[in-house]
Design a protein around this motif. Structure first.
Motif, short mmCIF file in Angstrom:
data_model
loop_
_atom_site.label_atom_id
_atom_site.label_comp_id
_atom_site.label_asym_id
_atom_site.label_seq_id
_atom_site.Cartn_x
_atom_site.Cartn_y
_atom_site.Cartn_z
N LYS A 377 44.87 48.16 39.00
CA LYS A 377 43.11 47.49 39.28
C LYS A 377 43.27 46.20 40.27
O LYS A 377 42.32 45.92 40.80
CB LYS A 377 42.15 47.71 38.22
N ASP A 381 41.61 46.07 43.39
CA ASP A 381 40.53 44.35 43.84
C ASP A 381 40.73 43.82 44.88
O ASP A 381 39.69 43.39 45.73
CB ASP A 381 39.63 44.57 42.36
N GLY A 399 35.25 43.76 44.49
CA GLY A 399 36.23 45.05 44.77
C GLY A 399 35.34 46.12 43.78
O GLY A 399 34.25 46.56 44.07
N SER A 401 36.43 48.40 41.38
CA SER A 401 36.66 48.81 39.56
C SER A 401 35.17 48.56 38.38
O SER A 401 35.39 49.37 37.98
CB SER A 401 37.98 47.67 38.70
#
Length: 812
Positions: A377, A381, A399, A401
């Protein structure tokens, strides 16, 4: 309506006094609540105004509104449900629910006879070919309409009925108030008009009852709710059955009378509701007979047979339980609503859901999560944050997430840059979201899907997936077949029905007392329809009066019309700045509707009027501006003076470009903006604005957009100071992307001044990432890094069409 007013000797705005009184009434109905209307009409300042409104309170106001002609009337039908659960009295429990509906044939008459749609309505099928290639766009260009036309009597007119239904929440943060609207439109109307809420080319057909099934036991509740849905839909669509068999005489938008046969052509819904409509289990496909364990394979499966399933369910109504129900994955619904509709094939009419099955399904729910598993992640991002900005692209500054609730718009923005983020993975090369397709582009879709299936096992090897038996994954197999049948799928998309929830459900609920709200919502919608119909009538009256005036005065001059290709000329220095924004909007609209193949447009006034060379160097990074400008003047304006260090320049922070015509792209999407604006510091409560210097093809990063000062000579076009990239290389085999890098000389970036007339279009470049993103890279400086950059073909439809080979446009 006009004949009735003439007979009663009423003015066009009756029962309201005049245009001003009508304008106020329209605003009150659309913008105010009932209590707000009452308070406004009783204000002393309102009553003592000159002139005062013709209504004294909301009662007299709505009394006038309710005398206006409206659409098809609403019918409330009480549906009695007998359950199988014993109540406290020892009797089987029952439940009563309300079904609100309108006559679908009357709704179709209203749509097909709307004079505002004249010229944007089709009455017969057509097959469009150019150089042996077939084109698919509107519903009448698909195979379904041609097939249906051949079944009907000679002279019949098909009205392809498009239905959509979807539950929606009405209350926010409290309560559980839900509505289940059904929408109806017809495929005769152009799809761009059907998608436009303000055109009112889609009507609300009814509200289905929502029951929790408390009168049933847990074992029977699911099937009972299926049967309730089909019972209610059968009541709603009953008038369509006879109309589809015998046809109905209707006055059409072109004032001609035709015998119209309304036939169900498409049902738009998400996957759970598709299964509800098709009477199938949710772990099965509503269109074909694929096994529930083989939906991840790319294989042709026989389509569901409408007549076979109808016969099976008829046997259920006779008390049988055919074993074929389990084979086909069908629920025992004895009398589905589509069984009585003539010429209908419910399974082929269920169109793939672009929003939920593709954008939010395959891409967001699956491919994105798999990419997060590959990169992590944090790394994913970081790559999204580092993407350089571009007009028309969303920049995910934080990002992805942290996004908790995804919309279809966010999923589509993700798709535009996902391949650039995942260099080497061709995931986004699955589907082509064109507004016009050809046999060639559909063939490419099928090839891309084959490549996807051939490469999908990489996720198994990485232990991210152990199977692909996913309903939304399987639905990709049906996109091409549906496009060939009913035209491009942007005309049958759940995005449209979800947008209509705001106007046909949520706003009506907000205008209610929250008690017995469905009946109040239908009354609110009926009054709103009355306003819309009268507005259309008044617009028609105005057009007729204008036509009479034009017939009497045909001396309009065409001398002020701009010749093709001249839209880039400068504006007169003495031009009044009043209404400047409106004028800019009108000029851009004229640009879109012009016949030129390429053009550009600048703002009426420069963003900065007197920019010095020091400012250009410090704020625009135009380090060799003076030298490059004088080189340009030597070649292009040989008799002019040379620029010097004391000159200042009018600088523009953006330029609008009209992209070349592309048959696959709507005309309104041919306008793109290229920005070259420096940073703006924070001022008071206004946030600081970061610098944006976008790229154009060949590729070059535009640092400054300016005009030549008059004392340096006359040049008809604006000028651009650019920093060059090298020519794009051939597409890479793995990703299919074309790469470039900085063009340099003596270890410095190559730069020059060029004419804006050489600008083809803006483009979006994405950096080639290493295993991890360099911590010093940001979206503001990444284009200055000495790395390879990929040309993003997914930044917009037009760029995708430009980089894909295709045939010329047909005469449509």
């Amino acid at each position: 309506m006009r004949a009735e007013q003439d007979a009663l000797r009423q003015p066009p705005h009756a029962p309201f006094r005049d245009g001003a009184d009508w304008e106020m009434a329209t605003w009150l109905v659309e913008e105010a609540t009932q209590s707000g209307i009452d308070r406004y009409l009783k204000l002393n300042s309102t009553r003592k105004g000159a002139p005062a409104p013709s209504s004294k309170n909301k009662t007299s106001f709505f009394k006038k509104i309710d005398t206006l002609p409206t659409g098809p009337e609403w019918i409330c039908e009480i549906v009695e449900i007998s359950g199988d659960r014993l109540g406290s009295n020892g009797q089987l429990e029952t439940e009563s629910v309300e079904l609100w509906r309108r006559n679908p044939v009357d709704c179709i008459k209203q749509l097909i006879g709307n004079r505002a749609f004249d010229g944007q309505m089709a009455y017969s099928p057509v097959k469009v070919f150019r150089d042996g290639t077939r084109y698919y766009s509107e519903m009448n260009t698909g195979d379904w309409w041609s097939t249906m036309q051949a079944r009907l009597p000679v002279g019949a007119t098909v009205a392809p009925v498009i239905l959509a239904s979807d539950k929606t929440n009405l209350s926010v943060l409290r309560g559980d108030q839900v509505a289940w609207p059904i929408y109806l439109t017809i495929g005769n109307i152009e799809k761009s008009l059907r998608r436009k809420q303000s055109a009112y080319a889609t009507v609300l057909l009814g509200y289905l009852p929502i029951s929790k099934g408390e009168a049933f036991t847990d074992a029977s509740r699911s099937e009972a709710l299926y049967r309730l849905f089909h019972r209610c839909m059968r009541a709603v669509l009953e008038p369509l059955a006879e109309a589809g068999r015998a046809g109905v005489l209707m006055t059409c938008a072109d004032a001609k009378i035709r015998r119209v046969y309304p036939v169900l052509a498409a049902y738009v819904a998400d996957h759970p509701e598709q299964c509800l409509v098709a009477c199938c289990l949710e772990n099965r496909c509503p269109r074909c007979l694929v096994s529930r364990l083989e939906r991840g394979n790319q294989q042709d499966n026989p389509p569901r047979d409408h007549e076979v399933i109808k016969d099976l369910l008829a046997r259920v109504g006779q008390g049988e339980r055919p074993p074929e129900l389990d084979t086909h994955g069908i629920r025992p619904v004895p009398d589905p609503f589509w069984a009585s509709l003539p010429h209908a094939d419910i399974f082929s009419s269920i169109t793939p859901d672009i929003l939920h099955q593709l954008h939010k399904g395959v891409v967001k729910d699956h491919i994105l999560s798999w990419c997060q598993s590959v990169l992590g992640k944090e790394e994913l991002d970081a790559r999204f944050k580092t993407m350089p900005p571009a007009h028309g692209l969303r920049h995910f500054k934080r990002g992805i997430s942290l996004i908790s609730q995804w919309t279809g718009a966010e999923a589509k923005e993700l798709e535009k840059v996902l391949l650039g983020v995942m260099i080497g993975c061709g995931y986004t090369r699955v589907l082509r979201a064109y507004e016009v397709h050809t046999d060639i582009t559909l063939g490419r879709m099928e090839d891309a899907l084959k490549r996807l299936h051939s490469a999908k096992n990489i996720f198994v090897e990485l232990e991210i997936r152990d199977h692909f038996n996913i309903p939304k994954w399987h639905s990709l197999l049906h996109f091409v077949r549906s496009i060939r049948a009913v035209g491009c799928l942007d005309g049958v998309n759940t995005e449209t029905s979800e947008r209509f929830h705001i106007d046909y459900a949520k706003e009506g609920y907000r205008g209610s007392s929250r008690k017995e709200y469905i009946s109040q919502m239908t009354l609110w919608l009926q009054r709103r329809e009355a306003i819309i119909l009268r507005e259309s009538y008044l617009a028609w009256i105005k057009e007729r009066l204008a036509a009479c005036v034009e017939d009497g005065d045909s001396s309009a001059s065409e001398e002020t019309e701009e010749e093709d290709g001249q839209s880039g000329k400068g504006y007169d220095e003495g031009e009044d700045v009043a209404g400047e924004n409106k004028q800019e909007f009108q000029r851009v609209r004229q640009l879109v509707n012009s016949n030129v193949s390429r053009a550009y447009e600048l703002a009426l006034r420069p963003s900065a009027s007197h920019v010095t060379l020091d400012d250009l160097h410090d704020n625009y990074d135009a380090t060799s501006f003076l030298e490059d400008l004088n080189l340009f003047l030597t070649s292009n304006v040989p008799n002019s003076l040379r620029a010097n260090a004391y000159d200042t320049f009018p600088v523009f922070h953006s330029i609008v470009v009209l992209l070349p015509f592309n048959v696959h792209v709507a005309n309104t999407k041919r306008v793109k903006k290229l920005r070259a604006s420096p940073a703006v510091p924070r001022r008071g409560h206004r946030k600081a604005v970061p610098p944006i210097f976008e790229c154009g093809i060949r590729a070059a990063q535009v640092r400054t957009i300016f005009r030549l000062p008059p004392h340096l000579g006359l040049y008809s076009h604006p000028l651009l100071y650019v920093q060059w990239f090298r020519p794009f290389r051939a597409p890479e085999l793995a990703s299919g992307l074309r790469f470039t890098s900085h063009s340099t000389r003596n270890h410095q970036r190559t730069h020059s001044v060029v004419s804006a007339s050489t600008l083809l279009r803006p483009c979006h470049l994405t950096p080639r990432f290493d295993d991890t993103v360099n911590v010093d890279w940001t979206s503001l400086n990444v284009l200055s890094q000495p790395v390879d950059f990929a040309l993003n073909p997914y930044c917009d439809f037009h760029m995708f069409g430009l980089l894909e080979p295709h045939t010329d446009a047909p005469d449509m």
